[in-house]
Design an enzyme around this catalytic site. Structure first.
Site, PDB file in Angstrom:
ATOM      1  N   THR A  67      -9.896  22.113  -1.915  1.00 53.78           N
ATOM      2  CA  THR A  67     -11.008  21.046  -2.373  1.00 53.78           C
ATOM      3  C   THR A  67     -10.347  19.534  -2.179  1.00 53.78           C
ATOM      4  OG1 THR A  67     -10.280  21.323  -4.570  1.00 53.78           O
ATOM      5  CG2 THR A  67     -11.847  22.639  -4.035  1.00 53.78           C
ATOM      6  N   LYS A 138     -13.344  10.338 -14.253  1.00 56.15           N
ATOM      7  CA  LYS A 138     -13.265   8.747 -14.177  1.00 56.15           C
ATOM      8  C   LYS A 138     -14.599   8.435 -13.935  1.00 56.15           C
ATOM      9  CE  LYS A 138     -11.033   5.470 -11.251  1.00 56.15           C
ATOM     10  NZ  LYS A 138      -9.910   5.098 -10.347  1.00 56.15           N
ATOM     11  N   HIS A 273       4.782  22.637 -54.784  1.00 55.99           N
ATOM     12  CA  HIS A 273       4.830  21.252 -54.353  1.00 55.99           C
ATOM     13  C   HIS A 273       6.225  21.317 -53.392  1.00 55.99           C
ATOM     14  CE1 HIS A 273       1.692  20.515 -56.750  1.00 55.99           C
ATOM     15  NE2 HIS A 273       2.498  20.620 -58.084  1.00 55.99           N
TER      16      HIS A 273
END
Length: 513
Positions: A67, A138, A273
């Protein structure tokens, strides 16, 4: 609006691909494809054209180049609202491609295989896929790009509603997802290569995480929060039952797990905690839990329990006598699950590999930056201890001192812990003065009726003055384990000798901020 006339499709994850391409073909969209995707679409009877027919250039280099061609990237990057672009496209025989459906080679899945070779990993680095995705993203004002199969349905709905068109606002959202995907993909590759080279702290570092779940809120209700897991590690924080995990819950579960996992089998840690309020190990989980809870039963209320073992019926019955937020353990018996099931708000998390060696980085954010260190997993052995007092420890004393040392590393600095041989008695955590931590730990023990006479004292860092030793002697403790290294070590050792205390140095500090 973007009119969809031509689509380029190339996917590794073929979930839903024949369905969406069948939809496109029925709506007159020309489909271009390659390799396995082309075969799957052809087999499904969907009209599709090979990319090499479209470009007039064959696939080469075993499919590495197929491609990467001007007719493909020109069709993706050409701005059809720009007359100059349109003219150049016409001159070069390039037609617009207005839809891209691409997802990438399974690099992460490949490299997570235990027997993966470097060659296999490299072959699964996608080149054409990210190039097509980035080109299309893009040019999102002219091209719609889909990389997540979960978006196929919403795309088809909008396509149908707009009679073959998709809004630029939607295209922008898809484009944003693309750049997150390609950034994550590149980060995974970078991480893999750095790991191969045994580089823990590269000059540039990237991390890729997938969102596991949205949390109800952060540390406080006005803060947003989410939990992310790294690409290469599937989080085991999967609750079997209970309320949704909160930001603070997850921190405490993590702490409870790490404390128990580095202590002997059947060890139990109770965390509140981020600080342990009780740690112990006994013959079984039930004994360990009862000993750990005894350290500070008030703080244990509403705590998170870490268990280095299997939770059986008896332990579940004892744990559920009081309110707890959750339990993280190696496993739960069916009887235990039935008992916990009667308290459906209690969160239960099984972590099968408590004993597995952990090689984790500790990441801390700060203003405009990130601190990274390896976790504090180092365990010192008895033969490395330096006995500095005149009074010598017995074998039993060394066992008690080692237990105190392996507990204090998990307590917030300045940290002092009083223990017997296998359970905590009093914990002084997070004080700005070490002598305050000494006094607080003894006071906490006294408050619940526990005696620290004859106890072992662990200090996460050296004593800067003798006042801490004097305070320890005053409450009747027997022995102290600490890193040493103060400019006043001689004064501190002299104080221990004056009081007849055993003192050993480890040469290792365990600050926990």
């Amino acid at each position: 609006m973007i009119e969809i006339k031509r689509a380029l499709v190339s996917v590794s994850d073929k979930a839903g691909i024949t369905e969406i391409c069948s939809f496109l073909a029925k709506n007159g969209v020309e489909i271009l494809s390659t390799g396995g995707t082309y075969d799957a679409l052809s087999k499904a009877g969907i009209p599709v054209k090979k990319v090499d027919e479209f470009t007039g250039f064959p696939e080469i280099l075993h499919g590495r180049v197929k491609t990467l061609h001007p007719k493909i990237h020109g069709g993706l990057l050409g701005d059809t609202t720009n007359p100059d672009h349109v003219k150049q496209m016409e001159t070069n025989g390039i037609v617009p491609i207005t839809l891209v459906i691409v997802n990438l080679y399974p690099f992460v899945k490949t490299v997570m295989k235990p027997d993966v070779t470097l060659e296999d990993a490299i072959e699964n680095i996608d080149i054409g896929g990210p190039s097509m995705l980035r080109s299309a993203a893009k040019n999102h004002k002219n091209v719609v790009v889909l990389t997540d199969p979960k978006d196929y349905e919403s795309f088809q709905s909008e396509f149908t509603a707009n009679k073959g068109k998709v809004s630029r606002e939607t295209a922008f959202q898809y484009a944003a997802k693309v750049f997150s995907e390609t950034a994550s993909y590149d980060s995974a590759i970078s991480t893999f290569f750095n790991k191969k080279l045994d580089i823990k702290y590269p000059d540039k570092i990237t991390f890729a995480f997938n969102k596991k779940q949205k949390l109800r809120y952060g540390e406080n209700p006005h803060q947003d929060a989410a939990f992310y897991e790294p690409l290469f590690i599937k989080s085991q924080f999967e609750a079997l039952q209970g309320k949704e995990l909160s930001f603070n819950n997850m921190l405490d579960f993590d702490a409870a797990f790490h404390v128990a996992s580095l202590l002997p089998k059947n060890a139990v840690s109770i965390v509140k905690h981020l600080n342990p309020c009780g740690i112990a190990f006994g013959e079984n989980v039930l004994e360990s839990f009862e000993l750990a809870r005894k350290t500070d039963p008030i703080s244990a209320f509403g705590g998170i329990i870490g268990i280095h073992g299997r939770v059986e019926k008896e332990s579940a019955e004892e744990i559920t006598k009081n309110f707890v937020e959750g339990v993280i353990a190696e496993s739960f018996s069916e009887e235990a699950l039935e008992i916990f099931g009667k308290k459906p708000n209690i969160r239960l998390i099984p972590i099968a590999k408590f004993d597995e060696a952990l090689d984790e980085l500790d990441l801390r954010s700060l203003h405009h930056g990130l601190l990274i260190q390896n976790r504090d997993y180092d365990l010192i052995t008895k033969d490395k201890l330096k006995i500095v007092s005149k009074k010598q420890p017995t074998a039993d004393d060394l066992e008690g001192l080692m237990f105190a040392w392996n507990c204090v590393k998990f307590i917030k600095s300045n940290a002092i812990v009083y223990t017997d041989q296998n359970s905590t008695l009093g914990i002084g955590a997070g004080q700005m003065s070490r002598v305050d931590s000494v006094e607080l730990g003894a006071m906490k023990a006294q408050k619940v009726g526990l005696s620290v006479v004859g106890s072992y004292v662990g200090s996460d860092a050296f004593f800067p003055f003798r006042d801490g030793i004097d305070a320890i002697a005053k409450v009747g403790a027997k022995a102290i384990i600490q890193p040493g290294g103060s400019i006043r070590d001689e004064e501190v050792i002299q104080a221990a000798d004056e009081h007849g205390l055993i003192m050993v140095f480890t040469g290792m500090r365990h600050f926990r901020h």
